[in-house]
Write a protein that holds these residues in place. Sequence first.
Motif, PDB file in Angstrom:
ATOM      1  N   ARG A  71      24.114  -6.017  41.234  1.00 18.04           N
ATOM      2  CA  ARG A  71      25.430  -6.588  40.923  1.00 18.04           C
ATOM      3  C   ARG A  71      25.515  -7.058  39.471  1.00 18.04           C
ATOM      4  NH1 ARG A  71      29.079  -4.429  43.596  1.00 18.04           N
ATOM      5  NH2 ARG A  71      27.471  -3.035  44.197  1.00 18.04           N
ATOM      6  N   LEU A 117      28.445  -5.723  37.189  1.00 16.57           N
ATOM      7  CA  LEU A 117      29.404  -6.673  36.623  1.00 16.57           C
ATOM      8  C   LEU A 117      29.361  -6.673  35.099  1.00 16.57           C
ATOM      9  CD1 LEU A 117      29.087  -9.603  39.159  1.00 16.57           C
ATOM     10  CD2 LEU A 117      31.182  -8.379  38.620  1.00 16.57           C
ATOM     11  N   ILE A 119      37.667  -6.862  42.068  1.00 16.47           N
ATOM     12  CA  ILE A 119      36.789  -8.022  42.272  1.00 16.47           C
ATOM     13  C   ILE A 119      36.057  -7.914  43.609  1.00 16.47           C
ATOM     14  CG2 ILE A 119      36.756 -10.533  42.606  1.00 16.47           C
ATOM     15  CD1 ILE A 119      37.132  -9.593  39.696  1.00 16.47           C
ATOM     16  N   SER A 162      33.309  -5.381  43.225  1.00 13.52           N
ATOM     17  CA  SER A 162      32.290  -5.825  42.268  1.00 13.52           C
ATOM     18  C   SER A 162      31.408  -6.956  42.798  1.00 13.52           C
ATOM     19  CB  SER A 162      32.953  -6.279  40.965  1.00 13.52           C
ATOM     20  OG  SER A 162      33.631  -5.217  40.369  1.00 13.52           O
ATOM     21  N   THR A 163      31.899  -7.704  43.759  1.00 14.78           N
ATOM     22  CA  THR A 163      31.147  -8.871  44.240  1.00 14.78           C
ATOM     23  C   THR A 163      30.498  -8.647  45.607  1.00 14.78           C
ATOM     24  OG1 THR A 163      33.169  -9.846  45.150  1.00 14.78           O
ATOM     25  CG2 THR A 163      32.535 -10.511  42.924  1.00 14.78           C
ATOM     26  N   ALA A 222      31.734 -12.637  37.990  1.00 15.17           N
ATOM     27  CA  ALA A 222      32.940 -12.185  38.698  1.00 15.17           C
ATOM     28  C   ALA A 222      34.173 -12.904  38.171  1.00 15.17           C
ATOM     29  CB  ALA A 222      32.791 -12.408  40.192  1.00 15.17           C
ATOM     30  N   SER A 264      37.415 -11.182  36.522  1.00 23.33           N
ATOM     31  CA  SER A 264      38.743 -11.514  37.032  1.00 23.33           C
ATOM     32  C   SER A 264      39.665 -11.967  35.909  1.00 23.33           C
ATOM     33  CB  SER A 264      38.624 -12.605  38.098  1.00 23.33           C
ATOM     34  OG  SER A 264      39.884 -12.998  38.556  1.00 23.33           O
TER      35      SER A 264
END
Length: 190
Positions: free
Chosen positions: A36, A40, A91, A94-95, A170, A174
């Motif tokens: 991640r 990210l 988001i 991605s999370t 994150a 965002s």
Amino acid sequence: MGSLLDYFIGSSAITIFVLLLLSGYFIITFWIFLDRYYILNSRIKSESRSLKALYSGQSKSVASNSLIFTYLSRVNTPNKAILEAASSDAIRVSTKGLTWLSIIASTAPFIGLFGTVIGILETFSKLGDQSSASLSVVAPAIAEALIATAAGIAVAIFAYTFHLMLKRKAYELSSLLASQSEVILSQVEE
């Protein structure tokens, strides 16, 4: 190496299971974090470049590698709903894995504590068979039992730290997506 082998030979199946479970947690924690973090970071870099191009007037729309580009390419006129959907979806994707880091951070100490309790119970049951027990006999056995708690706390520290680091990344992503959306909407209104 010999003392580690002796520890496993003298441990019960439950203690070994607890330590193996915590080892699995440890591997999963690092796997999620590295995966991640890389994703990210790369998305933040590309969205940052896209936003910079929008701000400087080099572009009237987001870059083709932006996470919201595919959403914008499907509509004639960008609107707030499509931009929010694109941002939310980006988001969410991605999370992935952050929930697992949270679960690991909150359960690892309890799993370690369970292993310690089992180890202490085993120690007391072995000592009950002996006619006398001194501190020199009890202390090493209790210390060995505490290894599971130490392992659980160590895993939890990494999982919680990585969770917070990824959560911050994150948030950065965002913010970049929201800024791009605002710039695009302001251009549509002009």
